[in-house]
Scaffold this active site. Structure first.
Site, PDB file in Angstrom:
ATOM      1  N   HIS A   1     -13.618 -10.083  -5.056  1.00 48.79           N
ATOM      2  CA  HIS A   1     -12.906 -10.015  -6.474  1.00 48.79           C
ATOM      3  C   HIS A   1     -12.082  -8.763  -6.642  1.00 48.79           C
ATOM      4  O   HIS A   1     -12.663  -7.618  -6.480  1.00 48.79           O
ATOM      5  CB  HIS A   1     -13.888 -10.319  -7.542  1.00 48.79           C
ATOM      6  CG  HIS A   1     -12.920 -10.073  -8.985  1.00 48.79           C
ATOM      7  ND1 HIS A   1     -13.280  -8.815  -9.708  1.00 48.79           N
ATOM      8  CD2 HIS A   1     -11.951 -10.732  -9.670  1.00 48.79           C
ATOM      9  CE1 HIS A   1     -12.466  -9.103 -10.804  1.00 48.79           C
ATOM     10  NE2 HIS A   1     -11.845 -10.206 -10.658  1.00 48.79           N
TER      11      HIS A   1
ATOM     12  N   GLU B   1      -7.981  -9.577  -2.250  1.00 48.02           N
ATOM     13  CA  GLU B   1      -7.342  -9.844  -3.365  1.00 48.02           C
ATOM     14  C   GLU B   1      -6.406  -8.377  -3.768  1.00 48.02           C
ATOM     15  O   GLU B   1      -6.857  -7.363  -3.038  1.00 48.02           O
ATOM     16  CB  GLU B   1      -8.235 -10.205  -4.614  1.00 48.02           C
ATOM     17  CG  GLU B   1      -7.111 -10.263  -5.729  1.00 48.02           C
ATOM     18  CD  GLU B   1      -8.082 -11.151  -6.893  1.00 48.02           C
ATOM     19  OE1 GLU B   1      -9.413 -11.276  -6.885  1.00 48.02           O
ATOM     20  OE2 GLU B   1      -7.447 -11.554  -7.984  1.00 48.02           O
TER      21      GLU B   1
HETATM   22  O1  LIG Z   1      -8.657 -11.936 -10.135  1.00 48.04           O
HETATM   23  C1  LIG Z   1      -9.460 -12.666 -10.481  1.00 48.04           C
HETATM   24  O2  LIG Z   1     -10.253 -13.297  -9.854  1.00 48.04           O
HETATM   25  C2  LIG Z   1      -9.888 -12.777 -11.904  1.00 48.04           C
HETATM   26  O3  LIG Z   1     -10.680 -13.375 -12.271  1.00 48.04           O
HETATM   27  C3  LIG Z   1      -9.076 -11.739 -13.061  1.00 48.04           C
HETATM   28  C4  LIG Z   1      -9.111 -12.321 -14.281  1.00 48.04           C
HETATM   29  O4  LIG Z   1      -8.494 -11.521 -15.231  1.00 48.04           O
HETATM   30  C5  LIG Z   1      -8.514 -13.523 -14.363  1.00 48.04           C
HETATM   31  O5  LIG Z   1      -7.959 -14.147 -13.260  1.00 48.04           O
HETATM   32 MG   LIG Z   2     -11.376 -14.953 -10.499  1.00 47.87          MG
END
Ligand SMILES: O=C(O)C(=O)C[C@@H](O)CO
Ligand SMILES: [Mg+2]
Length: 390
Positions: A316, A336
């Site tokens: 994440h 990510e």
């Molecule tokens: O980036 C992600 O996976 C998150 O969960 C961030 C969050 O702020 C909403 O997507």
């Molecule tokens: Mg997320």
């Protein structure tokens, strides 16, 4: 080498923030009646930075973004005394000290996030002490460079979302994650709006580009079971956090439907938490965050577990502490990536605190072999826009 001091400071952002659009991200609070904005408790406008110094002057940097003031208190009160005077190379011993000493009330949540921050700083010290990047201590370079996916596309006006997707498609990203704005509380209108937003993004990025769908714990099992068949035609790579983190059987039921791969893990903690997810086949993609799950010591073990279960790890939130884990194992194919933006939810706040984070180039990230430790330093450029609690 011994740990001489541990300093945890909370960086509270006082600079410009972008007010969120309504329904910009479904989330766990959507199902709870309230007159406040439902995502308000899911902001990252403060961040705790941990600096650990050794008796020979090496300083290691760690960070934690979950409940940063509470994390600081846990570090100051409980964790610092457990590691001061100890050899950072005894990192497994130190991890077990922190984990077991707080076990009665720790194990998951902010305590494990606080342990993660201390552990990150320890690994930064280890790399710096042998002049190697952390990934070289974990398994080395398994990729020439790291593929990454563009992560934002919060639900807003569809044309704005399409323009955002086009802009970053033009920058070479080959994978995108978007957020749903609606869940069970928004009834059939919300279903239609959710489907329209996915259709709009697919219109821009086409089907030769990966699309991931983020629910951020904002749906429930019944709603997700109705949505999966409706979403299948958009061929998403995964559907993320459709239910709350404790509903592991719900995750497993959705994953077993085999319509869209289910992903999760950013709100799961420790090796044991991920053993449970994997044993129950609850997720098809593991998404721990190394500054939450137990640091590099824990994440490295989870990487091995995921390799054995043949479940890919795509941590994440990007950031350097995750990139070292992705670089060091074939079990992690991608990262990510939150590009730098004006501070909104706060996922991007780390850009304003640290120097050294790699900038994506044509959808890829690079880590250097000649930058020791995690590769971060504290940025001075925005210091006047933070209130710092020492
Ligand atoms: O980036 C992600 O996976 C998150 O969960 C961030 C969050 O702020 C909403 O997507
Ligand atoms: Mg997320």
């Amino acid at each position: 080498m011994k740990i001489k001091s541990v300093r945890a400071r909370v960086f509270e952002w006082k600079g410009k923030t972008v007010p969120p659009q309504g329904n910009f991200c479904s989330n766990a609070m959507d199902l709870v009646y309230s007159n406040t904005e439902s995502m308000s408790t899911f902001r990252f406008h403060s961040w705790t930075v941990v600096e650990i110094e050794t008796d020979d002057g090496i300083i290691g940097l760690g960070n934690v973004a979950l409940a940063p003031k509470v994390a600081k208190a846990i570090i100051d009160e409980y964790l610092a005394p457990l590691v001061i005077g100890q050899d950072p190379w005894d990192y497994e011993y130190l991890w077990q000290r922190m984990y077991r000493a707080t076990h009665a009330w720790g194990r998951k949540g902010v305590t494990m996030a606080a342990i993660s921050a201390v552990d990150l700083a320890i690994w930064d010290i280890l790399g710096k002490s042998v002049n190697k990047p952390v990934f070289k201590l974990l398994g080395g370079r398994t990729k020439e460079k790291i593929p990454c996916y563009y992560s934002k596309l919060y639900r807003t006006d569809l044309k704005e979302m399409q323009d955002e997707a086009q802009k970053f498609l033009d920058q070479g990203f080959k994978a995108f994650k978007m957020r749903f704005g609606y869940g069970p509380a928004h009834l059939q209108d919300g279903v239609r709006e959710n489907l329209k937003s996915v259709e709009a993004i697919r219109e821009v990025i086409g089907y030769d580009t990966d699309l991931m769908l983020e629910c951020y714990m904002g749906w429930n099992l019944e709603y997700a079971k109705r949505m999966l068949p409706k979403l299948a035609r958009f061929e998403p790579r995964w559907l993320e956090e459709p239910v709350i983190a404790d509903d592991i059987d719900g995750y497993a039921e959705l994953n077993a439907m085999n319509i869209i791969p289910i992903s999760g893990g950013e709100h799961e903690f420790s090796l044991y938490g991920f053993k449970q997810l994997l044993d129950k086949k609850a997720v098809s993609v593991v998404q721990y965050d190394t500054n939450r799950v137990g640091g590099i010591t824990a994440a490295h073990k989870i990487n091995a577990l995921c390799e054995a279960y043949s479940v890919p790890v795509i941590p994440h939130a990007g950031q350097m502490h995750n990139y070292h884990l992705t670089m060091s194992t074939l079990a992690s194919p991608m990262a990510e990536y939150f590009p730098i933006f004006d501070v909104e939810v706060g996922n991007e706040l780390f850009w304003y605190i640290f120097d050294g984070e790699p900038v994506a180039d044509n959808g890829f990230l690079q880590l250097r072999d000649d930058v020791p430790g995690l590769g971060l330093t504290l940025k001075t450029e925005y210091l006047d826009q933070f209130h710092i609690i020492d």
